[in-house]
Motif scaffolding. Structure first.
Motif, PDB file in Angstrom:
ATOM      1  N   GLU A  44      -2.199   7.666   2.241  1.00 56.12           N
ATOM      2  CA  GLU A  44      -2.973   6.660   2.977  1.00 56.12           C
ATOM      3  C   GLU A  44      -2.114   5.457   3.351  1.00 56.12           C
ATOM      4  O   GLU A  44      -2.222   4.915   4.450  1.00 56.12           O
ATOM      5  CB  GLU A  44      -4.193   6.227   2.170  1.00 56.12           C
ATOM      6  CG  GLU A  44      -5.235   7.310   2.009  1.00 56.12           C
ATOM      7  CD  GLU A  44      -5.791   7.813   3.330  1.00 56.12           C
ATOM      8  OE1 GLU A  44      -5.997   7.003   4.260  1.00 56.12           O
ATOM      9  OE2 GLU A  44      -6.013   9.034   3.449  1.00 56.12           O
ATOM     10  N   ARG A  45      -1.261   5.019   2.439  1.00 65.09           N
ATOM     11  CA  ARG A  45      -0.377   3.879   2.738  1.00 65.09           C
ATOM     12  C   ARG A  45       0.668   4.240   3.790  1.00 65.09           C
ATOM     13  O   ARG A  45       0.954   3.458   4.689  1.00 65.09           O
ATOM     14  CB  ARG A  45       0.313   3.387   1.465  1.00 65.09           C
ATOM     15  CG  ARG A  45      -0.605   2.739   0.490  1.00 65.09           C
ATOM     16  CD  ARG A  45      -1.161   1.476   1.074  1.00 65.09           C
ATOM     17  NE  ARG A  45      -2.156   0.930   0.178  1.00 65.09           N
ATOM     18  CZ  ARG A  45      -2.769  -0.216   0.357  1.00 65.09           C
ATOM     19  NH1 ARG A  45      -2.492  -0.941   1.416  1.00 65.09           N
ATOM     20  NH2 ARG A  45      -3.670  -0.625  -0.485  1.00 65.09           N
ATOM     21  N   LEU A  46       1.244   5.424   3.653  1.00 66.98           N
ATOM     22  CA  LEU A  46       2.282   5.836   4.595  1.00 66.98           C
ATOM     23  C   LEU A  46       1.732   6.059   5.993  1.00 66.98           C
ATOM     24  O   LEU A  46       2.442   5.843   6.982  1.00 66.98           O
ATOM     25  CB  LEU A  46       2.987   7.100   4.089  1.00 66.98           C
ATOM     26  CG  LEU A  46       3.914   6.879   2.896  1.00 66.98           C
ATOM     27  CD1 LEU A  46       4.295   8.196   2.255  1.00 66.98           C
ATOM     28  CD2 LEU A  46       5.150   6.110   3.317  1.00 66.98           C
ATOM     29  N   LYS A  47       0.484   6.492   6.102  1.00 66.13           N
ATOM     30  CA  LYS A  47      -0.128   6.640   7.421  1.00 66.13           C
ATOM     31  C   LYS A  47      -0.130   5.308   8.153  1.00 66.13           C
ATOM     32  O   LYS A  47       0.147   5.254   9.343  1.00 66.13           O
ATOM     33  CB  LYS A  47      -1.582   7.133   7.293  1.00 66.13           C
ATOM     34  CG  LYS A  47      -1.720   8.596   7.097  1.00 66.13           C
ATOM     35  CD  LYS A  47      -3.119   9.127   7.315  1.00 66.13           C
ATOM     36  CE  LYS A  47      -4.235   8.284   6.781  1.00 66.13           C
ATOM     37  NZ  LYS A  47      -5.562   8.916   6.903  1.00 66.13           N
ATOM     38  N   MET A  48      -0.443   4.231   7.437  1.00 71.03           N
ATOM     39  CA  MET A  48      -0.481   2.905   8.068  1.00 71.03           C
ATOM     40  C   MET A  48       0.916   2.434   8.479  1.00 71.03           C
ATOM     41  O   MET A  48       1.071   1.743   9.472  1.00 71.03           O
ATOM     42  CB  MET A  48      -1.118   1.894   7.119  1.00 71.03           C
ATOM     43  CG  MET A  48      -2.603   2.106   6.943  1.00 71.03           C
ATOM     44  SD  MET A  48      -3.363   0.795   5.997  1.00 71.03           S
ATOM     45  CE  MET A  48      -3.297   1.497   4.367  1.00 71.03           C
TER      46      MET A  48
END
Length: 100
Positions: A44-48
């Motif tokens: 989820e963090r890397l998607k952002m």
């Protein structure tokens, strides 16, 4: 117990009992929850970070975020993986459990 082929493997299983199939499984169960938590959080963090538009990821962005999240999760959980493997392949009686 030296296991070379199928027959000697079956003999080893017979001698050690059915419990031998589950040796190291407790460590495996304990590693799944934190590994999954780290993987989902990192994804989820890397998607952002990676995506130009986090609501509409391309296939490449999704693949890259997933691959990096998997690497982060496996790296963080590696000590438990080593413990699980040692418990699973050690001769019967070497370890009593995950705390040894």
């Amino acid at each position: 117990v030296k296991v070379v082929g199928i027959i000697s493997g079956m003999k080893a299983i017979y001698e050690e009992g059915a419990f031998a199939f589950f040796r190291g499984n407790g460590a495996n169960v304990l590693k799944i929850a934190p590994e999954s938590a780290v993987k989902f959080f990192a994804y989820e963090r890397l998607k952002m970070v990676i995506a130009s538009d986090p609501q509409k990821l391309t296939g490449k962005e999704r693949f890259l975020a997933g691959a990096m999240a998997g690497i982060i999760a496996q790296t963080s959980i590696y000590p438990l993986e080593v413990t699980k493997t040692r418990l699973a392949i050690s001769p019967t009686g070497t370890y009593r459990g995950i705390a040894d």
